[in-house]
Scaffold this active site. Sequence first.
Site, mmCIF file in Angstrom:
data_model
loop_
_atom_site.group_PDB
_atom_site.id
_atom_site.type_symbol
_atom_site.label_atom_id
_atom_site.label_comp_id
_atom_site.label_asym_id
_atom_site.label_seq_id
_atom_site.Cartn_x
_atom_site.Cartn_y
_atom_site.Cartn_z
ATOM 1 C CG ASN A 222 12.523 48.948 54.726
ATOM 2 O OD1 ASN A 222 11.313 48.802 54.870
ATOM 3 N ND2 ASN A 222 13.060 49.313 53.580
ATOM 4 N NE ARG B 145 10.885 52.892 53.172
ATOM 5 C CZ ARG B 145 10.626 52.237 52.060
ATOM 6 N NH1 ARG B 145 10.947 50.973 51.958
ATOM 7 N NH2 ARG B 145 10.057 52.842 51.064
ATOM 8 C CG HIS C 188 10.595 56.637 46.290
ATOM 9 N ND1 HIS C 188 10.174 56.567 44.984
ATOM 10 C CD2 HIS C 188 10.793 55.363 46.690
ATOM 11 C CE1 HIS C 188 10.115 55.300 44.603
ATOM 12 N NE2 HIS C 188 10.474 54.547 45.622
ATOM 13 N NE ARG D 102 4.312 49.885 42.883
ATOM 14 C CZ ARG D 102 5.305 50.365 43.630
ATOM 15 N NH1 ARG D 102 5.854 51.530 43.339
ATOM 16 N NH2 ARG D 102 5.711 49.719 44.692
ATOM 17 C CD GLU E 100 15.100 54.996 50.256
ATOM 18 O OE1 GLU E 100 15.494 54.097 49.485
ATOM 19 O OE2 GLU E 100 13.909 55.234 50.444
#
Length: 397
Positions: A7, A90, A179, A240, A383
Amino acid sequence: MKVLVINCGSSSLKFQLIDSESEKVLAKGLCERIGIDGRLTYSPAGGDKHVFEDPLPNHTVAVSGVLAKLTDEKIGVIASLGEIGAVGHRIVHGGEKFAQSTLLTEEAIQAVEACSELAPLHNPANIIGIRACQELMPGVPMVGVFDTAFHQTMPPKAFLYSLPYEYYTKYGVRRYGFHGTSHSYVSKRAAEILGKDVKDLKIIVCHLGNGASICAVDGGKSVDTSMGFTPLEGLTMGTRSGGMDPAIIEYIAGKENMTLSEVLNVLNKKSGVQGISGVSSDFRDLESAAAEGNQRAQDALDVFTYRVAKFVGYYAAAMNGVDVICFTAGIGENDMAVRAEVMSYLGYLGCYLDKEANNVRGEERIISTPDSRVTAMVVPTNEELAIARETVAIVNK
Ligand code: AMP
């Protein structure tokens, strides 16, 4: 097969070496501050964590450092690089081009490059990681697993914004969602735990981490999700803003004498629970501050949980019902108070919290009472394992 999962960010690179048969992590770690100075953290399974401060001027040196640790005589977990059967990368954005994971041929890499305009901070870094691995492990198959792919099943009514249609056809402005690997893994796992076929379930997955999104999964397919054209939309997050009136952007730019990109930087990095509380983006800090009487920290927590509950309501309506609600990621897996607060809104669905069962961190567990019509559960996401599984499936095709 042993699969190296990568990743790659602009200055960091996380990795795990996973044995796909046993699904055990053989080693994992992180390269940080790539291009600045460099730090490589490496943990073999069952062994100590090692930290190396050697310079990491670029990603190729970082990947080379990782491979050297994996094959090291003392702390390595494989005898030679030949044992790595495939690499799973990823990739943040696959646009409309990638509805599935893909073998990273030169043509596919170019298509990923073409999606960079949609994710200018992420896709270029992902591609650098792919190129570095290609250089150091020539001939080893590489697979791209996209954050957006799972959501490509959304119907137009969910992915179209109410904007001039040509912004979609000319510029690709639409909801993509993110996601996806996590939403897919968690929804499948929830069905497995319940001993049911995912095709027969309406599931709402609440991925609540520093980045947070919710997904409506009907019959195993994503039909709507809260993140949009970028990961900025939807829930209140660590830093965010999530969804807001777009007119605020021009208003604040005028008041604070900022450019559009400066305002967007505030929306991405200085908003969310951090912005409301002025305390932290970390829920542990917010909860301690709120317990000491800090009202802004309490407001931040309230805004967060209220919005999660509203999205659960949207998606229960969107699917005309819901069977299972899953909590996952850093907050969803660990924060009992957040789960309890979200669940306090869900009585109308016949979903009630079992307080004792909710006393759990990072474990698969049903947390609704046995008489609830809708099952609520904690399902830790994984993940990396999902990427390793996808990688093996594509390589063996
Ligand atoms: P993630 O992005 O999934 O790694 O989630 C990171 C976030 O999870 C952190 O910023 C915290 O807000 C939250 N978190 C992690 N551990 C805990 C915990 N034990 N209790 C409450 N929140 C936690």
